[in-house]
Design an enzyme around this catalytic site. Sequence first.
Site, PDB file in Angstrom:
ATOM      1  N   ASP A  40      -9.253 -16.988 -21.591  1.00 25.35           N
ATOM      2  CA  ASP A  40     -10.213 -17.287 -22.484  1.00 25.35           C
ATOM      3  C   ASP A  40     -10.371 -18.338 -23.176  1.00 25.35           C
ATOM      4  O   ASP A  40     -10.716 -18.540 -24.230  1.00 25.35           O
ATOM      5  CB  ASP A  40     -10.686 -16.004 -23.597  1.00 25.35           C
ATOM      6  CG  ASP A  40     -12.189 -16.089 -23.873  1.00 25.35           C
ATOM      7  OD1 ASP A  40     -12.840 -16.862 -23.461  1.00 25.35           O
ATOM      8  OD2 ASP A  40     -12.690 -15.241 -24.735  1.00 25.35           O
ATOM      9  N   HIS A  94     -15.486 -18.060 -23.005  1.00 25.40           N
ATOM     10  CA  HIS A  94     -16.683 -16.952 -22.921  1.00 25.40           C
ATOM     11  C   HIS A  94     -17.965 -17.854 -23.620  1.00 25.40           C
ATOM     12  O   HIS A  94     -18.884 -17.664 -23.425  1.00 25.40           O
ATOM     13  CB  HIS A  94     -16.450 -15.654 -23.309  1.00 25.40           C
ATOM     14  CG  HIS A  94     -16.333 -15.738 -25.010  1.00 25.40           C
ATOM     15  ND1 HIS A  94     -15.145 -15.534 -25.445  1.00 25.40           N
ATOM     16  CD2 HIS A  94     -17.362 -15.709 -25.927  1.00 25.40           C
ATOM     17  CE1 HIS A  94     -15.468 -15.584 -27.048  1.00 25.40           C
ATOM     18  NE2 HIS A  94     -16.723 -15.619 -26.985  1.00 25.40           N
ATOM     19  N   SER A 133     -16.812 -18.057 -32.294  1.00 18.46           N
ATOM     20  CA  SER A 133     -15.834 -18.263 -31.193  1.00 18.46           C
ATOM     21  C   SER A 133     -15.664 -19.535 -30.651  1.00 18.46           C
ATOM     22  O   SER A 133     -16.444 -20.255 -30.507  1.00 18.46           O
ATOM     23  CB  SER A 133     -16.031 -17.555 -29.973  1.00 18.46           C
ATOM     24  OG  SER A 133     -15.801 -15.978 -30.210  1.00 18.46           O
TER      25      SER A 133
END
Length: 360
Positions: A129, A98, A212
């Site tokens: 992911d 993402h 992230s």
Amino acid sequence: MRVSPSRGRLLLSLTAGVCVIALASGCSGPESGSAAPEATPSDPARQGPVSRATNDLQDDYQTVIKNVLPSVVQIDAAGGLGSGIVYDSDGHIVTNAHVVGDGKAFKVTVATGGEVLGASLVSAYPQQDLAVLKLDEMPDGLKAAKFGDSDKVAVGQIVMAMGSPLGLSSSVTQGIVSALGRTVTESGAGGGTGATIANMVQTSAAINPGNSGGALVNLDSEVIGIPTLAATDSRMGDSPAPGIGFAIPVSMVRTVADQIIKDGRVTDSGRAALNITGRTVVDDDYRPAGVALVSVTEGGAADKAGLRAGDIITKIGDTEVTTITSLSEALADDEPGQKVTVTYQRDDTQKTAEVTLGEI
């Protein structure tokens, strides 16, 4: 559990309390009634045990930062900023899917500074992911991170997060491992992949945009996970729930990254599937009531077990299935080749079938 990925986020925040112990007068000294000499910071031998322990822990933190931070990068993608980890000496960078989104080319900056580097996408695997980039050229001094062992991660371990929360590169924060083996589904909105991910590491982390894809590390300077998700509280308008963050375990990171680097894609996901396309259906009260099969892959797991389009799955084993998300979560801990009992409805009749699970 609902979680929100929000492009690149993790900032660990755990405030450590320091207890000060005072020495009582007259406890020791050359003369009765004389005050004990005061310990000074420059005299470690005369500091109390808590003070020495605090100094030791501080030294551990600084050592980890020195060892790992040069292997953490900031990724500038079209949709925003994220973080990544130098995976090997060939210039591969591992991060979240993402974070890269639909991008193919990226600008990368090492956390410790230096020139902006170009990088291109090798492959992304949204189902977990994860994604791998490759630097256009490997600069001098850039070193790969050291990756740990998921089997040795334990609840209560002190961990540190390194990345670029809110664009603040080289940020380092700390917390603990709060729980292991969590299965969570990230939102498909706001750039999320909608992936259901099993065996995640829960940490006492406030997750912020930009973290992230970064590094969650232990005090042995080993990466034990990639910070990815924050829990959200629906009662507070889906705002992040403080102290509940999740990281993809290093075992899955290595499995996916190694396959992408070797073959350019994931060839063996190790994740179970029914090999169907489904949608959530509701009952007469408009409550989610199961997953209707829109299509069944020919020769796939469901097809071999006799399921067909129009059937409505309501259980996997003893686990109720009400939505497509709950179906994914019910299968998340299973493995390809494993046999499960599927309860479904066909023409208002409840049936069961034993299904040998396929692979995503």
